[in-house]
Design a protein around this motif. Structure first.
Motif, PDB file in Angstrom:
ATOM      1  N   HIS A 189       0.837  -1.172   0.000  1.00 31.45           N
ATOM      2  CA  HIS A 189       0.000   0.000   0.000  1.00 31.45           C
ATOM      3  C   HIS A 189       0.876   1.227   0.000  1.00 31.45           C
ATOM      4  N   SER A 190       0.243   2.276  -0.304  1.00 29.09           N
ATOM      5  CA  SER A 190       0.959   3.532  -0.337  1.00 29.09           C
ATOM      6  C   SER A 190       0.824   4.218   1.007  1.00 29.09           C
ATOM      7  N   PRO A 191       1.767   5.041   1.325  1.00 24.78           N
ATOM      8  CA  PRO A 191       1.632   5.816   2.563  1.00 24.78           C
ATOM      9  C   PRO A 191       0.698   6.998   2.396  1.00 24.78           C
ATOM     10  N   LEU A 192       0.106   7.081   1.242  1.00 22.02           N
ATOM     11  CA  LEU A 192      -0.849   8.155   1.016  1.00 22.02           C
ATOM     12  C   LEU A 192      -2.249   7.652   1.341  1.00 22.02           C
ATOM     13  N   PHE A 193      -2.958   8.483   2.030  1.00 21.64           N
ATOM     14  CA  PHE A 193      -4.282   8.064   2.446  1.00 21.64           C
ATOM     15  C   PHE A 193      -5.255   9.216   2.285  1.00 21.64           C
ATOM     16  N   ARG A 194      -6.444   8.824   2.164  1.00 23.01           N
ATOM     17  CA  ARG A 194      -7.470   9.852   2.220  1.00 23.01           C
ATOM     18  C   ARG A 194      -7.446  10.448   3.611  1.00 23.01           C
TER      19      ARG A 194
END
Length: 818
Positions: free
Chosen positions: A329-334
């Motif tokens: 997963h990416s460390p970017l989140f909503r």
DNA sequence: CCTCTGGAAGAAACA
DNA sequence: TCTGTTTCTTCCAGA
């Protein structure tokens, strides 16, 4: 409580083994190791059966029974694998449900069970002041999501009427008794699901057939051992009884626990035992909200307003029914769907980095609820830990979250037996705010540009929860006894600056401290190994090995041992300690020869320091290499992307493509000796440790990869088909640099979480770069991560092989799943 | 008076 | 089952 909805689960042992195709005789070491399969199926703290959802769950296909994840039952936020992002390339910020699993409920029956990820958005719904500034609260209602109210995570230990309310200050005094375990808040929901989910309810509880608890949990919890009968009734009396009689809803189990399939390990000896407490003592039903049982009142919001929020189910447009995949997963989140606390996160994402400038002391005596505070965690040189966010140039202040995490061999997660404690007083200069996420207490500390985004952590104490209380919690598989090491985990969420900026999305970074020993006694006596100079050598041994740490005594012994797949000791050899060269903080030993000099494969063993019976340090992995594997500096290292990404290292997270590594770590905790598990070098280490470098003497060898794979496959056949996921948001990669085979001291005290994130660092960065991560950012990049997707382990190996043959870095990796 | 700290008693768990 | 040891939890007292 026999009538409790959850009791059904209690009475019958859920056959996790069958459901998760778990390999029965799993290795025995470690509190609760999980195999790959199991791990892969953990849907996270908010995974529930779609079908059990009250109405939203929609698809008929979802009506299939849903397998409770074993660890889901374990506890809030524990071991939940990263949520899967939809395979769609665009980063949606939502995550697809896990693929269906084939659940064998009996020898002849098999269900396919989808699971759906529920993600809390509570903090964002009601953004705390500290971080609200950048929070995107406009998440809105997605058609594909079912929003569910969070339940009070604190009701678990609270027998009082106010149980449902969160006590933000658990520990500073007995008033903190309301503190509870890091459990999740979805129990009610889950119980409800159970009620609604007929198929699940009917097939899931199988008569006590669960082989052995993962990790050989001690059997200290016969019904008689319940806190109700403990010598002190104090706080736990209330809630422990609640536990006994009550089920999920009131217990604020972690979302993971969520599934009421969770059965208290302590009561698992026999079904009779499990039932008896509840059946016999219905009058002990917990007051008020704890009366979960008979009436499914799942969605009943129990959370205090301040932490009240809504969960939503992320229901994918189309369920995948293929085999399980473990994705990165990416460390970017909503911003309205931040990652759970047990979610691996990188410490760095160019140009941002969260680092611990000053590490906490290795020992801090935690206080019990019955005690007064024992103060804030201090730093070794005096003062307090310092955490800094670098690379952030915005004017907007951020919030730094602090919680107590585990310090075992597995991936970091909220510690079941410890909670952060907010220390107040005139000597505390740092403002902090308490909050709770999935049963884990969090301190929010401001990160202000005025202070150069540096936070002095002088307000964080550590509260110890009674083992008996926690272990009785349904689904809890960790044992508290001797499980006294923790880490301070720091996490922040920041908006990306252009051009990386994405509306409504934040970058989540996390860094964990070195382990902190929290017990009174062991802090004084147990040896602690914090670094090793060597992670492998020839089977012939003889090399010098330096162990850095503390509590080393003149009588300290260093032993190498090997355990078989069954966990039994197969070989043990004491290393010769050079007493003259050793000190209280350093042991100089000679690596003993392995017992079989003719091995054809590398052999993973462990080493530890012993100060006497029961006074052993945690084990460190070590690998004996066949003579043919002896380090050859001239041997070109594979530079295949998945194993050699340069910038990957900087991010150091599974999200950057090292899912393979993470899986290995998560799923095979006993495989720390694998090439991938070389202790990483946490960039956030404080000065006392900065002198340490790395030796990477094995992990780049293709043989190592193959060996690792083979080894894992042997122990867990499911690993054969393991897929590796790679995020689409990987930053550009560059070819790896071969590491100089220079002996150096390797940090070892950060096994799991760092190895998740920074193994790449090992493999792709030169030591100099590690010490100066910023250099990396200036390095030319050759690859774009967008080409990396899901890739199988076999493919990884394939790539490596090809790479070695061609010695051409930078092959694009448009791999397909499976 | 409060917090923080170190020590230790006694129970529980383990070997 | 018994016994000794270790660990856990609570309590006490002093700074």
């Amino acid at each position: 409580m026999g009538a409790a909805p959850g009791s059904g689960w209690e009475e019958g042992e859920f056959e996790f083994k069958l459901v998760f195709e778990e390999d029965p005789p799993r290795q025995l070491r470690g509190p609760s190791p999980r195999n790959a399969d199991q791990e892969q199926n953990i849907t996270g703290e908010r995974t529930v059966s779609a079908l059990s959802l009250p109405e939203s769950s929609n698809t008929d296909s979802q009506q299939a029974a849903t397998p409770p994840s074993p660890s889901a039952s374990q506890r809030a936020g524990m071991h939940s694998p990263p949520p899967r992002r939809a395979l769609v390339r665009e980063f949606s910020g939502t995550y697809e449900s896990l693929p269906a699993r084939s659940v064998q409920v009996s020898e002849s029956r098999v269900f396919e069970c989808p699971s759906i990820q529920i993600t809390t958005i509570s903090p964002e719904d009601d953004p705390p002041p500290v971080r609200g500034n950048y929070w995107d609260t406009g998440g809105g209602w997605d058609r594909e999501r079912l929003y569910l109210p969070l339940l009070d995570p604190f009701c678990y230990r609270e027998g009082s009427p106010g149980a449902g309310s969160l006590s933000p200050s658990p520990a500073s005094s007995p008033s903190s008794r309301g503190w509870l375990s890091p459990a999740s808040s979805c129990d009610s929901l889950l119980v409800e699901e159970e009620e609604l989910n007929d198929p699940t309810a009917h097939f899931c509880p199988l008569p006590s057939s669960r082989p052995t608890s993962p990790g050989g949990k001690k059997r200290r919890n016969s019904p008689l051992a319940s806190p109700c009968t403990s010598r002190r009734s104090s706080y736990s009396e209330d809630y422990s009884c609640v536990l006994e009689g009550g089920d999920g809803p009131s217990q604020s189990q972690g979302p993971n626990n969520g599934f009421e399939l969770s059965v208290p390990q302590k009561t698992r000896k026999t079904s009779l035992e499990q039932v008896s407490p509840r059946e016999v003592e219905p009058e002990q039903a917990p007051p008020a909200h704890t009366s979960h049982c008979p009436q499914p009142e799942p969605l009943q919001p129990r959370r205090e307003v301040s932490t009240m929020g809504m969960d939503y189910l992320s229901v994918p447009p189309a369920l995948g029914w293929g085999r399980t995949r473990a994705s990165a997963h990416s460390p970017l989140f909503r911003s309205n769907a931040l990652p759970p606390l047990d979610w691996p996160l990188p410490t760095q994402f160019d140009p941002y980095e969260l680092r611990i400038e000053v590490q906490p002391r290795p020992h801090h005596r935690a206080h019990y609820e019955t005690e007064g505070s024992r103060g804030a965690v201090k730093a070794s040189p005096g003062g307090h830990p310092v955490v800094k966010l670098t690379g952030y140039t915005e004017r907007q202040p951020l919030s730094l979250q602090v919680f107590v995490g585990t310090a075992d061999d597995r991936s970091i997660r909220p510690h079941p037996f410890y909670q952060i404690h907010r220390v107040t007083g005139k000597m505390v200069g740092t403002a902090s705010q308490e909050s709770v996420q999935a049963g884990t207490k969090i301190l929010d500390i401001p990160l202000n540009p005025e202070t150069n985004m540096t936070a002095l952590i002088d307000c964080a104490g550590i509260l110890k929860l009674r083992n008996s209380d926690i272990e009785l919690r349904k689904g809890e598989t960790d044992v508290g006894r001797k499980n006294t090491r923790v880490r301070l985990v720091f996490r922040t969420h920041l908006p990306l600056a252009p051009p990386l900026a994405q509306p409504g999305r934040v970058l989540a970074l996390q860094v964990a401290s070195l382990p902190i020993e929290c017990s009174q006694r062991s802090a004084q006596e147990l040896p602690v190994v914090e670094s090793v100079s060597l992670t492998s050598c020839s089977v012939e041994g003889g090399e010098e090995l330096l162990l850095g740490g503390s509590n080393f005594l003149p009588m300290s012994r260093v032993l190498f041992m090997e355990r078989g797949p069954d966990g039994k000791l197969q070989w043990e050899e004491e290393a010769h300690v050079e007493r003259d060269s050793s000190t209280e903080g350093l042991l100089c030993v000679r690596v003993p020869a392995y017992n079989d000099l003719s091995v054809a494969r590398p052999v993973s063993v462990c080493l530890y320091v012993s100060n006497g019976k029961r006074k052993r340090s945690s084990t460190q992995c070590f690998k004996y290499l066949p003579v043919m594997f002896k380090e050859d500096p001239l041997l070109p290292r594979p530079s295949a992307l998945p194993l050699e990404g340069g910038p990957l290292c900087s991010l150091g997270g599974p999200s950057r493509g090292d899912r393979a590594l993470q899986l290995r770590n998560d799923n095979a905790p006993d495989e720390r000796g694998l090439a991938f598990h070389l202790p990483p070098y946490p960039p956030a280490y404080s000065p006392p440790y900065t002198g340490h470098a790395y030796q990477d003497d094995y992990c780049h060898k293709p043989e190592a990869v193959e060996e690792s794979r083979a080894s894992l496959s042997e122990r867990n056949p499911s690993f054969e088909n393991l897929e590796l996921g790679f995020t689409e948001l990987l930053p550009p990669l560059r070819p790896a640099h071969p590491l100089p085979p220079t002996p150096a001291l390797i940090r070892t005290s950060t096994p799991a979480q760092y190895s998740h994130y920074e193994v790449w660092d090992h493999q792709g960065r030169e030591r100099g770069e590690r010490e100066a991560p910023s250099k990396m950012q200036e390095s030319p990049l050759e690859f774009t991560s967008s080409s990396i997707h899901h890739i199988t382990l076999e493919e990884v190996n394939e790539f490596i092989g090809e790479d070695i043959r061609s010695f051409q870095p930078g092959s694009q990796m448009d791999s397909q799943p499976g």
